[in-house]
Enzyme design. Sequence first.
Site, PDB file in Angstrom:
ATOM      1  N   TYR A 132       0.859  -1.188   0.000  1.00 50.46           N
ATOM      2  CA  TYR A 132       0.000   0.000   0.000  1.00 50.46           C
ATOM      3  C   TYR A 132       0.890   1.230   0.000  1.00 50.46           C
ATOM      4  O   TYR A 132       1.882   1.283   0.711  1.00 50.46           O
ATOM      5  CB  TYR A 132      -0.894   0.000   1.247  1.00 50.46           C
ATOM      6  CG  TYR A 132      -1.727   1.251   1.431  1.00 50.46           C
ATOM      7  CD1 TYR A 132      -2.783   1.530   0.573  1.00 50.46           C
ATOM      8  CD2 TYR A 132      -1.453   2.155   2.451  1.00 50.46           C
ATOM      9  CE1 TYR A 132      -3.560   2.680   0.742  1.00 50.46           C
ATOM     10  CE2 TYR A 132      -2.226   3.302   2.638  1.00 50.46           C
ATOM     11  CZ  TYR A 132      -3.281   3.563   1.780  1.00 50.46           C
ATOM     12  OH  TYR A 132      -4.041   4.689   1.951  1.00 50.46           O
ATOM     13  N   ASP A 177       9.264   2.598  -0.320  1.00 45.86           N
ATOM     14  CA  ASP A 177       8.248   3.304   0.454  1.00 45.86           C
ATOM     15  C   ASP A 177       8.405   2.867   1.904  1.00 45.86           C
ATOM     16  O   ASP A 177       7.988   1.777   2.299  1.00 45.86           O
ATOM     17  CB  ASP A 177       6.853   2.987  -0.087  1.00 45.86           C
ATOM     18  CG  ASP A 177       5.765   3.730   0.694  1.00 45.86           C
ATOM     19  OD1 ASP A 177       6.098   4.411   1.686  1.00 45.86           O
ATOM     20  OD2 ASP A 177       4.583   3.614   0.304  1.00 45.86           O
ATOM     21  N   LYS A 183       4.400   8.826   8.904  1.00 48.18           N
ATOM     22  CA  LYS A 183       4.168   8.226  10.223  1.00 48.18           C
ATOM     23  C   LYS A 183       5.196   8.677  11.286  1.00 48.18           C
ATOM     24  O   LYS A 183       5.090   9.787  11.769  1.00 48.18           O
ATOM     25  CB  LYS A 183       4.064   6.702  10.095  1.00 48.18           C
ATOM     26  CG  LYS A 183       2.895   6.353   9.137  1.00 48.18           C
ATOM     27  CD  LYS A 183       2.389   4.943   9.193  1.00 48.18           C
ATOM     28  CE  LYS A 183       1.067   4.857   8.443  1.00 48.18           C
ATOM     29  NZ  LYS A 183       1.110   4.239   7.135  1.00 48.18           N
TER      30      LYS A 183
END
Length: 435
Positions: free
Chosen positions: A150, A245, A273
């Site tokens: 994702y 990523d 994050k």
Amino acid sequence: MSFVDTINRQKSAVLFEEAKKYFPGGVNSPVRAFKSVSGPPLFIKKGDKCKIVDEDNNEYIDFCCSWGPLILGHNNEKVRDFVIETIGKGTSFGTPNLLGNELGKIMIEHNRFIEKIRFVSSGTEAVMSAIRLARGYTGKDKVIKFEGCYHGHVDSLLVKAGSGLATFGVSTSAGIPASFAKETIVLPLNDLNILEDTLKQYHNELACVIIEPIPANNGLLLQDREYLVQMSALCTKYDVLLIFDEVISGFRVGFEGAAGYYDIKPDLVTYGKIIGGGMPVGAYGGRADIMGHIAPDGAVYQAGTLSANPVAMAAGLATLKQLLEPRFYTEMSSKTKVFTSTIETYCREKGYTLHIPTVGSIFWLAFTQKKIQSADEIDASSMEYFKILHHELLQRGIYLGPSGYEVGFVSAAHTSKDLEVASNIIKECLDLVFD
Ligand SMILES: *Cc1c(COP(=O)(O)O)cnc(C)c1O
């Protein structure tokens, strides 16, 4: 399935009904709606260390940790104090600021894989910008991504494989032009032959390969280091950029993220994050010559009104400084390992079909005995076990992300005692799941 609630979630239930009047599905991000588990989502009013408290005053040991950012746990004193100090001087100026420099410096000085970075405000924005940069730099349009990874809600990455091998992607969301999805090729993880064949065939059109080097958004699909090493070599051979990523793995499995963990140098890396310490921050960075193509130095345009916002930078800086303390990561991973292996041993003795892939302080409850390395190996029906477990754990004060495809996070604020309490409760609940 229907459950009799023993804990009181009355206020959360009422607030959720009200929220449905204001927000689609009552939420501002879909998985929060508890669609794949039971009951109303919890409305959390506060958190401290490893615990969160809902509006009904139930307390939980939290293994979601805001989906990963809170590596230091909730309400970390140094982060909180520095944010308050910074906010006292104003919230945003839309100019360069000292705290941005400091966060940039700490990242670059302690990370061999980043020469230049640009701050943005979310993981999605970081990925979207890195893809644009890869396209601008290479002058090519297509992207390879992997099923089970994702990358945020970027148009061209909300795509799954079409039928047949190495065909172009089909979007997984309404509202994405088929012409965008066509620029993305979706491949299975853990398969070098398909990757090489695809690179061979399309390298003249391919800008980049993007991967979560530690895929942690669809279970925890740990890849072999050798696969990633070969991927990097193939990208170099075919002149296609490699983007890691690291929105989850960055600062999570080590200060240098998965790049450092596996010792592989990607061309570009994306962060999110943890980098914001609970505030909205993302970043992309990597080779200086590639980053030199971003405006105002280069022709790839990317901007942000609140980019490198000082308050968000303060939270990030106060967080990252604590991660540099000696033995921070070894302690995180050793206590996580004790936690997950205790539960695994129990399951083995009892013959329960559960194992717990773990890396650093990330873990995933996989309701199978098999080692799983690609998305198609996950048995969707095993999620029924998770649903029961999630409910029973909530009754007993343990909070996991509300989907069996989500990983769990241990924070620095989870003490060995907290983890022992949690593992005992998890064992008790597994007895109910598998009774
Ligand atoms: C969370 C995540 C994103 C998206 O970040 P947001 O801040 O939610 O936009 C992108 N990539 C990975 C690997 C993620 O885990």
